[in-house]
Design a protein around this motif. Structure first.
Motif: not given
Length: 497
Positions: A402-407, A316-317, A275-278, A348-350
């Protein structure tokens, strides 16, 4: 104000098609995860091959989507038709199509000429047909990319959304027929149906192509390539940040027999986080043309800062809604695949970081310094690869999340720090930080309280909805007062009178 209204209107149209489309595509997730046994690894195969498709699509489009907006807005003569078309913009379109046409032809020749070695190298020596079908799909997608971008340039949002929705509806209908009615549950039919639908949509662009004033401009090509190649590097690094984990996972996971099974679990759970990518995609479709058009306005930096803040607020919502309503959303995927739901908030955070990075990216695009974006994305991609390669053997798909968050975090921080030196924009950091802190606190509350007191599903949903309502109340109190809304605001004014 007019630009903000245009952004809201176009985001609504693009967003509706994207949101409805993603929602309808979600119907395929329970279909696949219930009809494809987890042990078969078929969903993992689909996840892996579509990751390669996403990467190849970036290579074939060569950054020409953004390049089209950059050069088509430099029209030296009056508009020839409604929607912003000029002979100059048609030349930009023609030149971009020529580049993609050549790259697509070379790609297909390589794939069809060397399908044996390619399928063996990727682990699909028993199914080269999978790769051949998807090669044609990605070629057609690349050829459609510039016509779709030209629709955005002309602000023909309705036609853009209609074609996207037609593809989705046709794709879902055929999947239901094959999987449910005919009982064809192999991943082969996933690729075959995609090929049919993509080929069908291609025909709808023919009338538009016949109306174009085709003109290839060699000098323009040099300028466009000079602008686009850093965007290509940025795009490669960017898409690798999204799909590298799905490409790397089968290569480094120690249990090769179980690799596609675990990848299938991860890939299905990631669908919920998309949903974030959307939201980011819908915002990008509307925002990108406006940014380039507004570049000469005096208030452009204030506009960019406001757009960043509201993007963060609503992502964030969305994050809170997904986390809070997870007891309901989990039924999107089959029961055997739900063991990986814990990674959803991390992914989603990433994606939020990726969206922020996208918003930050305009400082170098607008001053024609796209090479910065290339370096930022390469740095983020290097971090992501390092995390995945080193940690997947020990932590499985948790390392992917977690790799996505770091990248993305790396690319985001680099873009902000250097951007504020090269082309500073007054982002409201303190106000944005309050929203982030509130989101973290509410997420922890929704995670701790229901588990601590043994809430059932219904009570958990009610409690979490109340937490989400607190966030909405904070938005209304600080940044979106009801009196500012078109219909509600008028009623409030009448009551006050």
């Amino acid at each position: 104000m007019a630009n903000l209204k245009s952004l809201v209107k176009d985001t609504a149209i693009y967003g509706l098609s994207s949101i409805v489309g993603r929602f309808l595509n979600y119907l395929l997730v329970p279909l696949y995860t219930n009809y494809m046994p987890k042990e078969s690894g078929d969903y993992g195969v689909s996840t892996n091959i579509y990751a390669y498709v996403a990467l190849i699509l970036v290579l074939l489009t060569f950054g020409m989507e953004t390049t089209l907006f950059r050069f088509a807005n430099d029209a030296p003569e009056p508009q020839l038709a409604a929607g912003g078309r000029t002979r100059h913009s048609d030349s930009v379109f023609s030149t971009a199509m020529a580049v993609i046409g050549v790259l697509t032809a070379v790609f297909l020749l390589i794939v069809f000429g060397f399908i044996g070695p390619i399928s063996s190298a990727l682990g699909y020596e028993a199914h080269p047909d999978y790769l051949l079908m998807m090669a044609v799909v990605v070629a057609l997608d690349a050829l459609q990319a510039i016509p779709f971008s030209y629709l955005r340039f002309q602000k023909r949002a309705v036609r853009f959304a209609s074609l996207k929705m037609l593809f989705i509806i046709l794709n879902i209908s055929l999947n239901v027929i094959w999987f449910v009615l005919l009982g064809k549950t192999s991943v082969f039919y996933v690729f075959f149906i995609n090929l049919l639908c993509t080929g069908f949509i291609t025909f709808f662009f023919l009338p538009d192509l016949f109306r174009i004033h085709w003109h290839f401009d060699g000098e323009l090509l040099k300028k466009m390539l000079s602008y686009s190649w850093p965007i290509l590097i940025l795009g490669i690094a960017g898409i690798l940040n999204q799909v590298a984990d799905k490409i790397v996972f089968p290569l480094v996971y120690p249990d090769k027999a179980d690799a596609n099974v675990q990848l299938g679990v991860y890939g299905s759970c990631v669908k919920i986080a998309m949903i974030m990518a959307m939201i980011t995609q819908a915002f990008r479709y509307a925002y990108e043309p406006i940014v380039f058009a507004k570049n000469k306005d005096a208030d452009k930096k204030e506009y960019y800062a406001s757009a960043m803040k509201y993007f963060l607020i609503f992502t964030l919502l969305a994050f809170l809604c997904v986390v809070g309503w997870m007891p309901l959303l989990q039924y999107i995927i089959g029961a055997n695949y739900r063991e990986g739901l814990g990674v959803v908030p991390v992914v989603m955070a990433a994606e939020i970081m990726m969206g922020i990075y996208f918003n930050l990216s305009f400082w170098y695009k607008l001053i024609d310094k796209t090479i910065y974006g290339a370096w930022f994305s390469v740095a983020g991609c290097a971090v992501l690869f390092a995390v995945n390669i080193l940690l997947i053997p020990y932590y499985g798909y948790w390392a992917c999340a977690w790799g996505g968050v770091a990248g993305y975090g790396t690319a985001m921080v680099l873009s902000y720090v250097i951007g504020q030196k090269k082309n500073p924009i007054p982002y409201p950091l303190q106000s944005m930080a309050y929203y982030i802190v509130l989101t973290v606190l509410l997420t922890m509350t929704m995670d701790f309280v229901p588990a601590r007191y043994g809430f059932g599903t219904v009570l958990t949903l009610i409690f979490n909805t109340l937490c989400i309502s607190c966030f909405v109340s904070y938005i209304i109190h600080n940044d979106l007062p009801l009196s500012s809304l078109p219909l509600i605001g008028k009623k409030i004014c009448k009551v006050k009178k």
